[in-house]
Scaffold this motif. Structure first.
Motif, PDB file in Angstrom:
ATOM      1  N   VAL A   7       0.792  -1.130  -0.048  1.00 35.33           N
ATOM      2  CA  VAL A   7      -0.067   0.120  -0.033  1.00 35.33           C
ATOM      3  C   VAL A   7       1.138   1.201   0.093  1.00 35.33           C
ATOM      4  O   VAL A   7       1.836   1.395   0.906  1.00 35.33           O
ATOM      5  N   ARG A   8       0.680   2.189  -0.906  1.00 31.46           N
ATOM      6  CA  ARG A   8       1.461   3.497  -0.844  1.00 31.46           C
ATOM      7  C   ARG A   8       1.453   4.278   0.347  1.00 31.46           C
ATOM      8  O   ARG A   8       0.431   4.095   0.994  1.00 31.46           O
ATOM      9  N   SER A   9       2.576   4.607   0.843  1.00 25.87           N
ATOM     10  CA  SER A   9       2.990   5.404   2.164  1.00 25.87           C
ATOM     11  C   SER A   9       2.832   4.509   3.190  1.00 25.87           C
ATOM     12  O   SER A   9       2.816   4.959   4.188  1.00 25.87           O
ATOM     13  N   VAL A  10       2.860   3.186   3.191  1.00 24.00           N
ATOM     14  CA  VAL A  10       2.926   2.502   4.075  1.00 24.00           C
ATOM     15  C   VAL A  10       3.968   1.408   3.888  1.00 24.00           C
ATOM     16  O   VAL A  10       4.379   0.900   3.088  1.00 24.00           O
ATOM     17  N   HIS A  11       4.803   1.398   5.211  1.00 27.52           N
ATOM     18  CA  HIS A  11       6.197   0.862   5.094  1.00 27.52           C
ATOM     19  C   HIS A  11       6.189  -0.971   4.933  1.00 27.52           C
ATOM     20  O   HIS A  11       6.958  -1.644   4.644  1.00 27.52           O
ATOM     21  N   ARG A  12       4.942  -1.308   5.651  1.00 27.78           N
ATOM     22  CA  ARG A  12       4.878  -2.802   5.557  1.00 27.78           C
ATOM     23  C   ARG A  12       3.992  -3.381   4.561  1.00 27.78           C
ATOM     24  O   ARG A  12       2.975  -2.714   4.265  1.00 27.78           O
ATOM     25  N   GLU A  13       4.029  -4.387   3.956  1.00 33.01           N
ATOM     26  CA  GLU A  13       3.210  -5.058   3.083  1.00 33.01           C
ATOM     27  C   GLU A  13       2.080  -5.933   3.927  1.00 33.01           C
ATOM     28  O   GLU A  13       2.509  -6.492   5.099  1.00 33.01           O
ATOM     29  N   ILE A  14       1.044  -6.061   3.329  1.00 29.14           N
ATOM     30  CA  ILE A  14      -0.044  -6.736   3.914  1.00 29.14           C
ATOM     31  C   ILE A  14       0.068  -8.364   3.388  1.00 29.14           C
ATOM     32  O   ILE A  14       0.305  -8.398   2.130  1.00 29.14           O
ATOM     33  N   VAL A  15       0.261  -9.131   4.266  1.00 26.98           N
ATOM     34  CA  VAL A  15       0.566 -10.526   3.490  1.00 26.98           C
ATOM     35  C   VAL A  15      -0.807 -11.469   4.207  1.00 26.98           C
ATOM     36  O   VAL A  15      -1.048 -11.541   5.172  1.00 26.98           O
ATOM     37  N   GLU A  24      -7.507 -16.782  -9.708  1.00 27.51           N
ATOM     38  CA  GLU A  24      -8.691 -16.144  -9.132  1.00 27.51           C
ATOM     39  C   GLU A  24      -8.237 -15.009  -8.421  1.00 27.51           C
ATOM     40  O   GLU A  24      -9.180 -14.122  -8.615  1.00 27.51           O
ATOM     41  N   VAL A  25      -7.209 -14.816  -7.871  1.00 25.06           N
ATOM     42  CA  VAL A  25      -6.761 -13.691  -7.126  1.00 25.06           C
ATOM     43  C   VAL A  25      -6.328 -12.553  -8.384  1.00 25.06           C
ATOM     44  O   VAL A  25      -6.629 -11.431  -8.322  1.00 25.06           O
ATOM     45  N   GLU A  26      -5.839 -12.931  -9.412  1.00 29.17           N
ATOM     46  CA  GLU A  26      -5.300 -12.060 -10.477  1.00 29.17           C
ATOM     47  C   GLU A  26      -6.738 -11.553 -11.065  1.00 29.17           C
ATOM     48  O   GLU A  26      -6.882 -10.361 -11.449  1.00 29.17           O
ATOM     49  N   GLN A  27      -7.603 -12.450 -11.225  1.00 21.73           N
ATOM     50  CA  GLN A  27      -8.985 -11.936 -11.944  1.00 21.73           C
ATOM     51  C   GLN A  27      -9.395 -10.763 -10.876  1.00 21.73           C
ATOM     52  O   GLN A  27     -10.387 -10.010 -11.393  1.00 21.73           O
ATOM     53  N   GLU A  28      -9.674 -11.144  -9.447  1.00 20.38           N
ATOM     54  CA  GLU A  28     -10.120 -10.170  -8.731  1.00 20.38           C
ATOM     55  C   GLU A  28      -9.373  -8.902  -8.624  1.00 20.38           C
ATOM     56  O   GLU A  28     -10.182  -7.848  -8.512  1.00 20.38           O
ATOM     57  N   LEU A  29      -8.255  -9.040  -9.061  1.00 20.35           N
ATOM     58  CA  LEU A  29      -7.443  -7.731  -9.043  1.00 20.35           C
ATOM     59  C   LEU A  29      -7.887  -6.951 -10.305  1.00 20.35           C
ATOM     60  O   LEU A  29      -7.930  -5.766 -10.330  1.00 20.35           O
ATOM     61  N   ARG A  30      -7.914  -7.839 -11.513  1.00 18.87           N
ATOM     62  CA  ARG A  30      -8.329  -7.130 -12.720  1.00 18.87           C
ATOM     63  C   ARG A  30      -9.841  -6.381 -12.696  1.00 18.87           C
ATOM     64  O   ARG A  30      -9.891  -5.383 -13.188  1.00 18.87           O
ATOM     65  N   LEU A  33      -9.331  -3.364 -10.545  1.00 18.72           N
ATOM     66  CA  LEU A  33      -8.821  -2.160 -11.284  1.00 18.72           C
ATOM     67  C   LEU A  33      -9.653  -1.549 -12.351  1.00 18.72           C
ATOM     68  O   LEU A  33      -9.446  -0.305 -12.836  1.00 18.72           O
ATOM     69  N   ALA A  34     -10.431  -2.419 -13.075  1.00 16.68           N
ATOM     70  CA  ALA A  34     -11.256  -1.990 -14.083  1.00 16.68           C
ATOM     71  C   ALA A  34     -12.507  -1.130 -13.444  1.00 16.68           C
ATOM     72  O   ALA A  34     -13.225  -0.357 -14.335  1.00 16.68           O
ATOM     73  N   ALA A  35     -12.987  -1.281 -12.241  1.00 14.78           N
ATOM     74  CA  ALA A  35     -14.007  -0.446 -11.709  1.00 14.78           C
ATOM     75  C   ALA A  35     -13.672   0.773 -11.405  1.00 14.78           C
ATOM     76  O   ALA A  35     -12.732   1.140 -10.899  1.00 14.78           O
ATOM     77  N   ASP A  36     -14.453   1.803 -11.629  1.00 17.59           N
ATOM     78  CA  ASP A  36     -14.369   3.154 -11.216  1.00 17.59           C
ATOM     79  C   ASP A  36     -14.079   3.164  -9.470  1.00 17.59           C
ATOM     80  O   ASP A  36     -15.169   2.545  -8.748  1.00 17.59           O
ATOM     81  N   ARG A  37     -13.219   3.639  -8.962  1.00 19.79           N
ATOM     82  CA  ARG A  37     -12.852   3.892  -7.745  1.00 19.79           C
ATOM     83  C   ARG A  37     -12.989   2.404  -7.061  1.00 19.79           C
ATOM     84  O   ARG A  37     -13.752   2.231  -5.691  1.00 19.79           O
ATOM     85  N   VAL A  51      -9.601  -5.351   2.580  1.00 20.67           N
ATOM     86  CA  VAL A  51     -10.032  -4.163   1.407  1.00 20.67           C
ATOM     87  C   VAL A  51      -8.995  -2.998   1.292  1.00 20.67           C
ATOM     88  O   VAL A  51      -8.875  -2.402   2.363  1.00 20.67           O
ATOM     89  N   VAL A  52      -8.518  -2.989   0.018  1.00 20.94           N
ATOM     90  CA  VAL A  52      -7.659  -1.790  -0.181  1.00 20.94           C
ATOM     91  C   VAL A  52      -8.217  -0.965  -1.240  1.00 20.94           C
ATOM     92  O   VAL A  52      -8.553  -1.798  -2.397  1.00 20.94           O
ATOM     93  N   PRO A  53      -8.190   0.280  -1.250  1.00 24.73           N
ATOM     94  CA  PRO A  53      -8.635   1.083  -2.476  1.00 24.73           C
ATOM     95  C   PRO A  53      -7.593   1.057  -3.494  1.00 24.73           C
ATOM     96  O   PRO A  53      -6.344   0.982  -3.411  1.00 24.73           O
ATOM     97  N   VAL A  54      -7.983   0.585  -4.864  1.00 23.22           N
ATOM     98  CA  VAL A  54      -7.036   0.460  -5.748  1.00 23.22           C
ATOM     99  C   VAL A  54      -6.103   1.572  -5.975  1.00 23.22           C
ATOM    100  O   VAL A  54      -5.067   1.465  -6.448  1.00 23.22           O
ATOM    101  N   SER A  55      -6.599   2.932  -5.621  1.00 25.38           N
ATOM    102  CA  SER A  55      -5.587   3.949  -5.944  1.00 25.38           C
ATOM    103  C   SER A  55      -4.677   4.333  -4.983  1.00 25.38           C
ATOM    104  O   SER A  55      -3.682   4.747  -4.994  1.00 25.38           O
ATOM    105  N   SER A  56      -4.573   3.180  -3.796  1.00 22.44           N
ATOM    106  CA  SER A  56      -3.407   3.137  -2.857  1.00 22.44           C
ATOM    107  C   SER A  56      -2.658   1.888  -3.036  1.00 22.44           C
ATOM    108  O   SER A  56      -1.581   1.766  -2.453  1.00 22.44           O
TER     109      SER A  56
END
Length: 76
Positions: A7-15, A24-30, A33-37, A51-56
Motif C-alpha cells: 500500500v502506498r505510503s505504508v512501510h509494511r506489506e499486507i501478507v 482467481e486472485v489475478e481476476q479479482e485484481l483485474r 482495477l477496471a471499476a471506477d473507484r 479491503v484496499v482502495p485500488v488508488s492506494s
C-alpha cells in the motif's frame, strides 16, 4: 497461497494466506482495477477480509503454494 499487497505510503506489506488460486486472485485484481473507484478485497483462510482502495495499491505479489520439505537430507 500467499499474496503480498503493498500500500502506498505504508512501510509494511499486507501478507494474506488465501485458498484462492493465482488465477482467481489475478481476476479479482483485474476486476477491481477496471471499476471506477474500485477496491481490491481478499478473504484469508481464517475468514478475515482485507479491503484496499485500488488508488492506494503499490503492487500485488501472487505466490504459488510450494511444497516445503521438512527434515534433513543426505545419508548417514
Amino acid at each position: 497461497m500467499e499474496v503480498k499487497i503493498a500500500v502506498r505510503s505504508v512501510h509494511r506489506e499486507i501478507v494474506i494466506e488465501t485458498d484462492l488460486s493465482a488465477d482467481e486472485v489475478e481476476q479479482e485484481l483485474r476486476n477491481s482495477l477496471a471499476a471506477d473507484r474500485g477496491v481490491f478485497s481478499l478473504t484469508d483462510t481464517k475468514g478475515m477480509r482485507v479491503v484496499v482502495p485500488v488508488s492506494s495499491l503499490g503492487f500485488v505479489e501472487i505466490g504459488e503454494d510450494a511444497s516445503r520439505v521438512v527434515g534433513f537430507g543426505g545419508t548417514i
